[in-house]
Design a protein around this motif. Structure first.
Motif, PDB file in Angstrom:
ATOM      1  N   GLN A   1      -5.155   3.153  -5.881  1.00 61.57           N
ATOM      2  CA  GLN A   1      -5.657   2.644  -4.602  1.00 61.57           C
ATOM      3  C   GLN A   1      -4.835   1.440  -4.131  1.00 61.57           C
TER       4      GLN A   1
ATOM      5  N   TRP B   1       0.308   9.291   4.506  1.00 59.35           N
ATOM      6  CA  TRP B   1      -0.864   9.987   3.962  1.00 59.35           C
ATOM      7  C   TRP B   1      -0.642  10.202   2.474  1.00 59.35           C
ATOM      8  N   PHE B   2      -1.745  10.342   1.756  1.00 58.36           N
ATOM      9  CA  PHE B   2      -1.670  10.453   0.301  1.00 58.36           C
ATOM     10  C   PHE B   2      -2.436  11.687  -0.157  1.00 58.36           C
TER      11      PHE B   2
ATOM     12  N   GLN C   1      -1.581   2.642  -2.647  1.00 65.48           N
ATOM     13  CA  GLN C   1      -1.795   3.171  -1.305  1.00 65.48           C
ATOM     14  C   GLN C   1      -1.876   2.045  -0.275  1.00 65.48           C
TER      15      GLN C   1
ATOM     16  N   CYS D   1       3.014  11.254  -1.597  1.00 64.37           N
ATOM     17  CA  CYS D   1       2.940  10.458  -0.364  1.00 64.37           C
ATOM     18  C   CYS D   1       3.714  11.190   0.724  1.00 64.37           C
TER      19      CYS D   1
ATOM     20  N   GLN E   1      -3.495  13.082  -3.971  1.00 62.97           N
ATOM     21  CA  GLN E   1      -3.467  12.821  -5.415  1.00 62.97           C
ATOM     22  C   GLN E   1      -3.778  14.113  -6.148  1.00 62.97           C
TER      23      GLN E   1
ATOM     24  N   GLU F   1       0.841   1.328   2.751  1.00 65.59           N
ATOM     25  CA  GLU F   1       0.364   1.313   4.129  1.00 65.59           C
ATOM     26  C   GLU F   1       0.759   0.013   4.836  1.00 65.59           C
TER      27      GLU F   1
END
Length: 739
Positions: free
Chosen positions: A428, A443-444, A431, A454, A446, A435
């Motif tokens: 997290q 965008w991610f 991310q 990514c 997982q 960003e």
């Protein structure tokens, strides 16, 4: 007497009233949770069973596709002139020996390029001569029996009766006491055969197709032919007795629990496949969860009862004291109505809290990229629809994919809860950091707890941002990571290819190099390029009739295999087999594709073939198939549209007629109905229904037998006001002015 006193005391005690109220409020959600958990376990159990059934169906399809190739090869062998003519010899001389050698060379060359995985060995038996062809050599029958038959643990009597019987005139599959499965193709004569082509199948490779059941432990597999004869068996239970006289296989395995038994009958061969899982296998992954759920429920009830009692004492004690003062001054019954109002207020408050906690579906974005990567999205219309639902808006058509894996130098086979939580926090944090660093949108997706994909809008500073992120992660969290960066993706529908590029680049990271940009040198130049994702995409696009997407995928394959690689003959034959296999899947539906299959196979077997001519023929074959499937789908859509229109004409007077009802009637989605009318009918669904209703309304107005209210009801409007508004919108006048 004691009971009555106890009841009276309970009625007069506010603490008891509060406690009963709290318990009742507590029991309602607990009961709902219990039924929900039980229902969830049942549904998950069914999903596991259905998943195993689907896996089994897929395995059966793969096996029977292999057998089709084997049977086609057998037919081809028995039609070779040098082999067929040799079956009629009564003796062998020098000239006939040359004929035999020619047939053996043809036979070995044929199977050198077939690539049938299930075939273990094969031999050709001439019953008139008493000779056999095996492993490229000619053997006398006696020498073959002494050398190989005993090695295969097959009795000569059984071999003569079941395998090389001269009375056999049709191809068949035959089991033997040595557990080998044989496919026998006779060299035909009028009344009997002059020899047989025998293929000995590898039973371990057949069983290997059902390896998905290994996660449950030991499993049993049975394969029966149309006559209920056992072709193959592999059972973990000793001395299992099967009564094959029963009409239903469920009765044959009546001692097996239904959740353990997977049954499937193939459409092509009519074989029955039976897979027996260990006891409790279908739900073995739920046993721990079920135990934990029951324990949590009991603990919740105990804690809830204790909290309810504590609250009842805390809230009821001062009220009891107030009532005691009142009772000392006036002899009145205690006012429990106020208590009821209080409980009602609590329930109402709980309902309001539940409404505030309702949220939208949280996984729309992840589902969108999952569908792209797993090729569930095949056209731009579906892409736009899913992106809009997920709230995704793309400002550019150029993307870069970055694959990252934490703890690159460690292999985690087991992980505790604390480590898992730490990994989630790090993911997290990554991310949020990306960003903040990237100017465009990112965008991610997982895939597991250590790896993440990514998707970034193209920018020139991606490499420097990734390098900075890697250093920041190492300095602040002491976490080593590997990063792979793909080339620029020009079409988001081809996201699957660039996902593979990012993964390939990441896999080429080393102990001293943790960031890699994709290079074509990373690919294995010695083998052909045809990932399963590309095969799956071509198949889905053919099914959907999207010829343009099929062409784009073929261009990618041709670029990778013919421009970036120089394939040898062996890899070229393997690549052709994969491409032809896709065409064969549609052979029954489109007979014309058979000619292209034969041409492609014939061209690739030629020693000096033109690569350019092969590419042209391949594109021609797929273009032909794509156009045929597109036209077929277009015709089916036209027929479906006509059926829907007829249905509307028959039911337009029903005010409930709408997209939902039509979709339920024809078992299709509302979006598909709307798309049919826009693309095939050049108008909206609602406009078409309104047109039918207005036309009928005009006819009724001309007849002058009904008033406006009756006409509105007859053409499917709930109110005369809505009918008037619709009529004026279409014709520009009120219904009364129409004549």
């Amino acid at each position: 007497m004691f009971y009555q006193k106890l009841v009276q005391a309970a009625r007069r005690n506010i603490i008891v009233h509060f406690w009963i109220s709290y318990i009742m409020v507590l029991m309602i959600p607990i009961l709902v949770i219990v039924f929900g958990v039980v229902g969830t376990f049942y549904m998950v159990n069914q999903e596991i069973y259905e998943s195993n059934q689907n896996k089994m169906e897929h395995s059966i399809q793969l096996i029977e596709n292999e057998l089709k190739v084997l049977e086609a090869a057998a037919v081809q062998v028995t039609e070779i002139s040098s082999i067929k003519s040799s079956a009629f010899y009564d003796y062998i001389d020098g000239i006939r020996m040359l004929q035999f050698k020619k047939g053996i060379d043809t036979l070995m060359n044929l199977f050198q390029y077939q690539g049938v995985r299930l075939m273990d060995k094969f031999y050709l038996y001439y019953n008139r001569l008493g000779y056999l062809v095996y492993e490229g050599s000619l053997y006398r029958e006696k020498l073959f029996l002494e050398t190989y038959l005993s090695e295969w643990k097959l009795e000569e009597t059984e071999w003569r009766e079941k395998i090389v019987n001269a009375d056999l005139v049709m191809a068949k599959y035959q089991n033997s006491s040595s557990d080998y499965l044989h496919f026998i193709m006779p060299i035909r004569a009028r009344e009997n055969n002059n020899g047989v082509m025998v293929f000995v199948l590898n039973r371990e490779k057949i069983i290997e197709y059902f390896s998905f059941a290994e996660e449950y432990g030991k499993y049993a597999i049975y394969i029966f032919d149309r006559d209920r004869q056992i072709l193959l068996s592999n059972d973990f239970a000793e001395n299992r007795t099967l009564d094959l006289s029963q009409g239903d296989f469920n009765k044959v395995f009546s001692d097996i629990d239904q959740e353990q038994l997977l049954l499937s009958v193939s459409k092509d061969k009519g074989w029955t496949y039976c897979l027996i899982l260990p006891e409790g296998a279908a739900a073995h992954r739920l046993s721990v969860l079920r135990t934990c759920s029951i324990a949590c429920l009991i603990i919740t009830m105990l804690i809830g009862c204790m909290i309810s009692l504590w609250l009842a004492v805390r809230e009821g004690k001062p009220i009891n004291q107030i009532f005691s003062v009142i009772e000392q001054e006036e002899a009145e019954e205690r006012n429990t109505k106020k208590l009821g109002n209080l409980v009602t207020g609590i329930v109402h408050s709980n309902q309001e809290m539940q409404k505030e906690m309702e949220e939208k579906q949280p996984f729309l974005k992840k589902a969108f990229f999952h569908d792209l990567i797993t090729l569930d999205v095949t056209n731009t219309e579906e892409l736009s629809y899913l992106a809009e639902n997920a709230g995704l808006y793309f400002k550019t058509n150029q993307f870069r994919l970055v694959s990252v894996r934490l703890f690159a130098n460690n292999d985690f086979y087991e992980i505790d809860e604390q480590t898992l939580q730490e990994v989630r926090v790090i993911m997290q944090t990554i991310q949020k950091y990306l960003e903040a660093q990237i100017e465009g949108t990112v965008w991610f997706y997982q895939s597991n707890y250590l790896s993440m994909l990514c998707i970034l809008e193209e920018t020139s500073s991606i490499l420097s941002i990734i390098t900075e992120t890697h250093q920041w992660l190492l300095q602040n969290y002491s976490t080593e990571s590997d990063w792979g960066i793909s080339k620029t993706c020009q079409n988001i529908l081809q996201l699957w290819k660039y996902c593979e590029e990012a993964e390939t680049a990441r896999n080429h990271c080393k102990a001293d190099i943790h960031i890699r940009e994709y290079q074509t040198e990373f690919e294995d130049k010695q083998s052909y390029y045809f990932p399963e994702a590309a095969e799956e995409r071509i198949y889905h696009c053919l099914c959907s009739g999207d010829s343009a997407a099929v062409y784009d995928s073929l261009v990618i394959l041709e670029t990778e295999n013919f421009e970036k690689r120089h394939l040898d003959r062996k890899n070229m034959i393997k690549l052709n087999a994969r491409l032809v296999y896709i065409l064969e899947l549609f052979e029954e539906k489109e007979k014309g594709v058979t000619e292209y299959i034969i041409k492609l196979n014939k061209m690739i077997l030629e020693k000096s073939y033109s690569e350019e001519n092969y590419r042209k023929l391949l594109q021609e074959a797929y273009t032909y198939l794509g156009q045929k499937l597109y036209q077929e789908k277009k015709n089916n859509r036209s027929q479906l549209l006509e059926k829907i229109k007829n249905y509307i004409k028959e039911n337009y007077m029903d005010s409930s007629l709408g997209l939902a009802r039509v979709s339920m009637e024809f078992q299709i989605s509302e979006g598909y109905v709307s798309t049919l009318f826009k693309k095939q009918g050049n108008m909206n669904f609602a406009d078409y229904v309104e047109q039918i209703r207005m036309n009928r309304a005009c006819e009724l107005l001309k007849e002058k037998k009904h008033n406006i209210e009756e006409i509105a009801s007859l053409v499917g409007y709930n109110s005369v006001q809505s009918f008037r508004r619709a009529f004026k919108r279409v014709y520009g006048i009120n219904p009364r002015e129409y004549h």
